[in-house]
Scaffold this motif. Structure first.
Motif, PDB file in Angstrom:
ATOM      1  N   ARG A   1      10.978  20.052   0.363  1.00 60.41           N
ATOM      2  CA  ARG A   1       9.801  18.650  -0.408  1.00 60.41           C
ATOM      3  C   ARG A   1       9.952  18.470  -2.180  1.00 60.41           C
ATOM      4  O   ARG A   1      10.634  17.263  -2.638  1.00 60.41           O
ATOM      5  CB  ARG A   1       8.986  17.755   0.252  1.00 60.41           C
ATOM      6  N   GLU A   2       9.327  19.183  -2.435  1.00 60.39           N
ATOM      7  CA  GLU A   2       9.646  18.959  -3.646  1.00 60.39           C
ATOM      8  C   GLU A   2      10.497  19.642  -4.612  1.00 60.39           C
ATOM      9  O   GLU A   2      11.415  18.644  -5.423  1.00 60.39           O
ATOM     10  CB  GLU A   2       8.545  20.390  -4.328  1.00 60.39           C
ATOM     11  N   ARG A   3      11.184  19.737  -3.609  1.00 67.03           N
ATOM     12  CA  ARG A   3      13.063  20.203  -4.337  1.00 67.03           C
ATOM     13  C   ARG A   3      13.890  18.873  -3.964  1.00 67.03           C
ATOM     14  O   ARG A   3      14.890  19.016  -4.519  1.00 67.03           O
ATOM     15  CB  ARG A   3      13.971  21.307  -3.376  1.00 67.03           C
ATOM     16  N   ILE A   4      13.261  18.134  -2.555  1.00 69.66           N
ATOM     17  CA  ILE A   4      14.154  17.063  -2.583  1.00 69.66           C
ATOM     18  C   ILE A   4      13.359  16.182  -3.956  1.00 69.66           C
ATOM     19  O   ILE A   4      14.556  15.705  -4.046  1.00 69.66           O
ATOM     20  CB  ILE A   4      13.814  16.490  -1.057  1.00 69.66           C
ATOM     21  N   VAL A   5      12.746  15.882  -4.087  1.00 70.87           N
ATOM     22  CA  VAL A   5      12.059  15.082  -4.540  1.00 70.87           C
ATOM     23  C   VAL A   5      12.493  14.678  -6.317  1.00 70.87           C
ATOM     24  O   VAL A   5      13.182  14.660  -7.036  1.00 70.87           O
ATOM     25  CB  VAL A   5      10.704  15.076  -4.907  1.00 70.87           C
ATOM     26  N   ALA A   6      12.655  16.413  -6.583  1.00 70.71           N
ATOM     27  CA  ALA A   6      12.991  16.864  -8.657  1.00 70.71           C
ATOM     28  C   ALA A   6      14.320  16.984  -8.463  1.00 70.71           C
ATOM     29  O   ALA A   6      14.790  16.872  -9.468  1.00 70.71           O
ATOM     30  CB  ALA A   6      12.184  18.569  -8.815  1.00 70.71           C
ATOM     31  N   GLY A   7      14.932  16.783  -7.444  1.00 67.98           N
ATOM     32  CA  GLY A   7      16.389  16.245  -7.359  1.00 67.98           C
ATOM     33  C   GLY A   7      17.029  17.012  -7.623  1.00 67.98           C
ATOM     34  O   GLY A   7      18.718  17.760  -7.566  1.00 67.98           O
ATOM     35  N   HIS A   8      16.505  19.094  -6.821  1.00 70.78           N
ATOM     36  CA  HIS A   8      17.962  19.575  -6.440  1.00 70.78           C
ATOM     37  C   HIS A   8      18.021  19.233  -5.556  1.00 70.78           C
ATOM     38  O   HIS A   8      19.068  20.255  -6.023  1.00 70.78           O
ATOM     39  CB  HIS A   8      16.386  21.061  -6.397  1.00 70.78           C
ATOM     40  N   TYR A   9      18.059  18.755  -4.552  1.00 73.63           N
ATOM     41  CA  TYR A   9      19.202  18.469  -3.583  1.00 73.63           C
ATOM     42  C   TYR A   9      19.097  16.776  -3.565  1.00 73.63           C
ATOM     43  O   TYR A   9      18.785  16.355  -3.835  1.00 73.63           O
ATOM     44  CB  TYR A   9      18.355  18.413  -2.139  1.00 73.63           C
TER      45      TYR A   9
ATOM     46  N   LEU B   1      10.763  16.855   7.933  1.00 75.18           N
ATOM     47  CA  LEU B   1      11.544  16.115   6.747  1.00 75.18           C
ATOM     48  C   LEU B   1      11.706  15.072   7.311  1.00 75.18           C
ATOM     49  O   LEU B   1      12.742  14.191   7.108  1.00 75.18           O
ATOM     50  CB  LEU B   1      11.783  17.006   6.175  1.00 75.18           C
ATOM     51  N   GLU B   2      12.567  15.490   8.742  1.00 74.05           N
ATOM     52  CA  GLU B   2      13.277  14.505   9.457  1.00 74.05           C
ATOM     53  C   GLU B   2      12.208  13.003   9.549  1.00 74.05           C
ATOM     54  O   GLU B   2      12.473  11.677   9.089  1.00 74.05           O
ATOM     55  CB  GLU B   2      13.814  14.977  10.428  1.00 74.05           C
ATOM     56  N   LYS B   3      11.460  13.357   9.973  1.00 73.70           N
ATOM     57  CA  LYS B   3       9.868  12.360  10.438  1.00 73.70           C
ATOM     58  C   LYS B   3       9.756  12.169   8.877  1.00 73.70           C
ATOM     59  O   LYS B   3       9.433  10.595   9.206  1.00 73.70           O
ATOM     60  CB  LYS B   3       8.575  13.201  10.726  1.00 73.70           C
ATOM     61  N   ASP B   4       9.828  11.898   7.812  1.00 72.31           N
ATOM     62  CA  ASP B   4       9.322  11.558   6.397  1.00 72.31           C
ATOM     63  C   ASP B   4      10.504  10.888   6.062  1.00 72.31           C
ATOM     64  O   ASP B   4      10.699   9.989   4.922  1.00 72.31           O
ATOM     65  CB  ASP B   4       8.630  12.513   5.514  1.00 72.31           C
ATOM     66  N   GLN B   5      11.870  10.864   6.808  1.00 70.04           N
ATOM     67  CA  GLN B   5      12.621  10.284   6.272  1.00 70.04           C
ATOM     68  C   GLN B   5      13.807  10.504   4.666  1.00 70.04           C
ATOM     69  O   GLN B   5      13.949   9.964   3.931  1.00 70.04           O
ATOM     70  CB  GLN B   5      12.630   8.703   6.351  1.00 70.04           C
ATOM     71  N   LEU B   6      13.075  12.356   4.972  1.00 69.15           N
ATOM     72  CA  LEU B   6      13.907  12.460   3.332  1.00 69.15           C
ATOM     73  C   LEU B   6      14.872  13.509   4.231  1.00 69.15           C
ATOM     74  O   LEU B   6      15.780  13.482   2.783  1.00 69.15           O
ATOM     75  CB  LEU B   6      12.320  14.039   2.789  1.00 69.15           C
TER      76      LEU B   6
ATOM     77  N   PHE C   1      21.534  16.993   5.957  1.00 69.38           N
ATOM     78  CA  PHE C   1      21.625  16.165   4.507  1.00 69.38           C
ATOM     79  C   PHE C   1      20.263  15.239   4.173  1.00 69.38           C
ATOM     80  O   PHE C   1      19.467  14.574   4.868  1.00 69.38           O
ATOM     81  CB  PHE C   1      22.793  15.440   4.426  1.00 69.38           C
ATOM     82  N   VAL C   2      20.494  15.078   2.468  1.00 70.90           N
ATOM     83  CA  VAL C   2      19.023  14.364   2.163  1.00 70.90           C
ATOM     84  C   VAL C   2      19.648  13.505   2.174  1.00 70.90           C
ATOM     85  O   VAL C   2      20.514  12.248   1.959  1.00 70.90           O
ATOM     86  CB  VAL C   2      18.615  15.469   0.414  1.00 70.90           C
ATOM     87  N   THR C   3      18.710  12.332   2.442  1.00 71.54           N
ATOM     88  CA  THR C   3      18.951  10.813   2.538  1.00 71.54           C
ATOM     89  C   THR C   3      18.778  10.238   1.752  1.00 71.54           C
ATOM     90  O   THR C   3      18.462  10.337   0.189  1.00 71.54           O
ATOM     91  CB  THR C   3      17.590  10.332   3.560  1.00 71.54           C
ATOM     92  N   GLN C   4      19.637   9.258   1.073  1.00 73.95           N
ATOM     93  CA  GLN C   4      19.905   8.349  -0.082  1.00 73.95           C
ATOM     94  C   GLN C   4      17.973   7.625  -0.071  1.00 73.95           C
ATOM     95  O   GLN C   4      17.761   7.242   0.960  1.00 73.95           O
ATOM     96  CB  GLN C   4      20.915   7.080   0.269  1.00 73.95           C
TER      97      GLN C   4
END
Length: 253
Positions: free
Chosen positions: A22-30, A60-65, A75-78
């Motif tokens: 989650r941290e990597r997604i939020v930070a834009g790493h993914y 993560l999918e449940k949180d729609q990330l 895959f990472v959501t928009q």
């Protein structure tokens, strides 16, 4: 090299993996639409079983990330565009500041008799002539909400001559008409889309919508702008930060 995980310090293994991803997604790493590491890669990285990895990805999918594509992976959501509710501002004002492209489609602007609800909100006698404005709000060329606005006729007749496709009513009131806005009272609940609203928002009849009821006052406390906003929840959201302790208020002299 495997990532070291302490279950006693960070909870269960899948929660720790979920938190780090989650941290990597939020930070834009993914980046949005980027493919996440495969289950096998995450198993090797964290030294855990496949079921543990699937629990983390499922959360993560449940949180729609993230979203899963059968046979291809995760895959990472928009990210959903959002409007913060901690400040009174117009839709275009908020969305433009975030780099989005807002646009309003004016459905109708007409004089109507104030219903009991509208009259009570605007503190007018029932049946008083008021201006009713219906707009569909678009963000990045997608419809996100249907906004119904009622205003005193003296203001509404002036707004009929304004560019309501690209300009916020709030900014017109303040910058052009010299009316200082003070605060708004609002409530939010959920409703099912009726057929006319569903058609305007390009959703199925009965789809869940967020409904916001907002009454905006001038800085001297007079009700000026009553709105009902019907918002899609699949491509837009509202956000509000709430502090546990209220900010210190200055003492009254």
């Amino acid at each position: 090299m495997q990532t070291s995980i302490s279950a006693a310090r960070a909870g269960t293994l899948h929660q720790r993996i979920q938190h780090e991803l989650r941290e990597r997604i939020v930070a834009g790493h993914y980046a949005p639409q980027a493919q996440m590491p495969t289950e096998s890669a995450l198993m090797r990285q964290y030294g855990v079983s496949r079921i543990t990895v699937r629990h983390a990805l499922g959360a993560l999918e449940k949180d729609q990330l993230i979203f899963k594509v059968p046979g291809k992976g995760s895959f990472v959501t928009q990210p959903k565009p959002f409007q913060p509710l901690g400040r009174l501002q117009g839709f275009a004002e908020a969305m433009g500041a975030q780099g989005h492209e807002p646009f309003n489609r004016l459905v109708s602007l007409e004089t109507v008799a104030a219903t009991p609800q509208v009259a009570a909100r605007l503190q007018l006698p029932e049946g008083t002539a008021v201006t009713e404005i219906r707009r569909v709000r678009y963000l990045d060329r997608q419809p996100v909400s249907l906004d119904l606005t009622w205003m005193p006729l003296a203001i509404g007749t002036r707004l009929a001559h304004e560019d309501l496709a690209t300009r916020d009513i709030f900014l017109i009131l303040e910058n052009d008409y010299g009316l200082r806005l003070g605060h708004a009272d609002l409530s939010i609940d959920a409703v099912a889309a009726d057929a006319p609203t569903a058609a305007l928002l390009d959703v199925k009849t009965g789809s869940p919508l967020l409904r916001m009821d907002r009454l905006t006052h001038t800085d001297d406390g007079r009700p000026l702008d009553y709105e009902q906003l019907f918002c899609r929840n699949d491509n837009f959201q509202y956000r509000l930060r709430i502090a546990r302790h209220a900010a210190t208020q200055p003492e009254t002299p």
